[in-house]
Design a protein around this motif. Structure first.
Motif, PDB file in Angstrom:
ATOM      1  N   ASN A  39       0.874  -1.211  -0.116  1.00  0.00           N
ATOM      2  CA  ASN A  39       0.134   0.023  -0.054  1.00  0.00           C
ATOM      3  C   ASN A  39       0.930   1.116  -0.150  1.00  0.00           C
ATOM      4  O   ASN A  39       1.924   1.163   0.452  1.00  0.00           O
ATOM      5  CB  ASN A  39      -1.028  -0.076   1.298  1.00  0.00           C
ATOM      6  CG  ASN A  39      -1.834  -1.132   1.250  1.00  0.00           C
ATOM      7  OD1 ASN A  39      -2.718  -0.975   0.051  1.00  0.00           O
ATOM      8  ND2 ASN A  39      -2.174  -1.758   2.144  1.00  0.00           N
ATOM      9  N   ALA A  40       0.303   2.231  -0.782  1.00  0.00           N
ATOM     10  CA  ALA A  40       1.084   3.628  -0.799  1.00  0.00           C
ATOM     11  C   ALA A  40       0.975   4.160   0.763  1.00  0.00           C
ATOM     12  O   ALA A  40       0.226   3.685   1.766  1.00  0.00           O
ATOM     13  CB  ALA A  40       0.179   4.621  -1.677  1.00  0.00           C
ATOM     14  N   SER A 114      -5.882   5.469  -3.580  1.00  0.00           N
ATOM     15  CA  SER A 114      -5.439   4.076  -4.207  1.00  0.00           C
ATOM     16  C   SER A 114      -5.974   2.853  -3.554  1.00  0.00           C
ATOM     17  O   SER A 114      -5.807   1.721  -4.327  1.00  0.00           O
ATOM     18  CB  SER A 114      -3.945   4.197  -4.016  1.00  0.00           C
ATOM     19  OG  SER A 114      -3.873   4.053  -2.391  1.00  0.00           O
ATOM     20  N   THR A 115      -6.957   3.039  -2.483  1.00  0.00           N
ATOM     21  CA  THR A 115      -7.404   1.671  -2.004  1.00  0.00           C
ATOM     22  C   THR A 115      -8.769   1.807  -1.977  1.00  0.00           C
ATOM     23  O   THR A 115      -9.530   0.762  -1.512  1.00  0.00           O
ATOM     24  CB  THR A 115      -6.695   1.425  -0.522  1.00  0.00           C
ATOM     25  OG1 THR A 115      -7.162   2.696   0.345  1.00  0.00           O
ATOM     26  CG2 THR A 115      -5.178   1.469  -0.599  1.00  0.00           C
TER      27      THR A 115
END
Length: 188
Positions: A39-40, A114-115
């Motif tokens: 994850n970022a 992003s998620t």
């Protein structure tokens, strides 16, 4: 050099934990359908909201001598090939040893660009399959908006969209004010 051979089978939880043990501590990995996913790094607002949740829940746990604990960053083994990591989870306070559990009772995800799709779709379904989970809570980081999915209501969606709204967490006998969840974010 050539093309390296990739193992076609999904990674299992044991392989995943061996893999992540060799990674730097500041990396947040999840195992989704047998694929390790990095994850970022979370944004500042994401971290403020997650911290607010931890502080609110920890204070409540101390005040009530709770039989549960709220923690960030613990993997939840859903199956041999699925180990997601909620931003914050509530589980029994039994001094868990290790980096995983399979008995969370409430999961919180702070939405990130992003998620968001994974959190709203895959995780909602995957967490619902965990028998111990009573509630899945998704918190926006760009607006005052919280969505709760409760087992008792068949995981139907309930939205909270004002600073004065109260997110009820019946399994632990409390409510959290959205004003407190979003404290110091600049969104109020």
């Amino acid at each position: 050099m050539g093309v390296p051979f990739l193992d076609p089978r999904p990674m299992n939880a044991e392989e995943f934990f061996a893999f992540t043990a060799a990674r730097p501590d500041d990396e947040k990995w999840e195992l989704i359908e047998g694929e390790p996913v990095l994850n970022a790094s979370p944004s500042f607002l994401h971290q403020i909201i997650a911290t607010n949740l931890i502080v609110l829940l920890a204070q409540l746990a101390r005040e009530t001598d709770a039989k549960w604990v709220a923690v960030p960053g613990i993997g939840v083994r859903l199956s041999a090939i699925n180990v997601p990591v909620p931003d914050v989870l509530i589980r029994p306070n039994d001094r868990l040893a290790g980096v995983e559990c399979n008995d969370m009772i409430v999961a919180f995800e702070v939405l990130s660009p992003s998620t968001a799709n994974k959190d709203l779709r895959w995780k909602r379904k995957a967490y619902a399959a965990l028998p111990s989970l009573f509630q899945y809570v998704v918190v926006a980081q760009d607006a005052v908006e919280v969505v709760s999915y409760d087992r008792k209501a068949g995981f139907a969606e309930r939205r909270f969209e004002t600073a004065d709204a109260q997110l009820d967490l019946p399994i632990i006998g409390t409510r959290l004010s959205l004003r407190d969840i979003y404290r110091d974010t600049g969104l109020l």
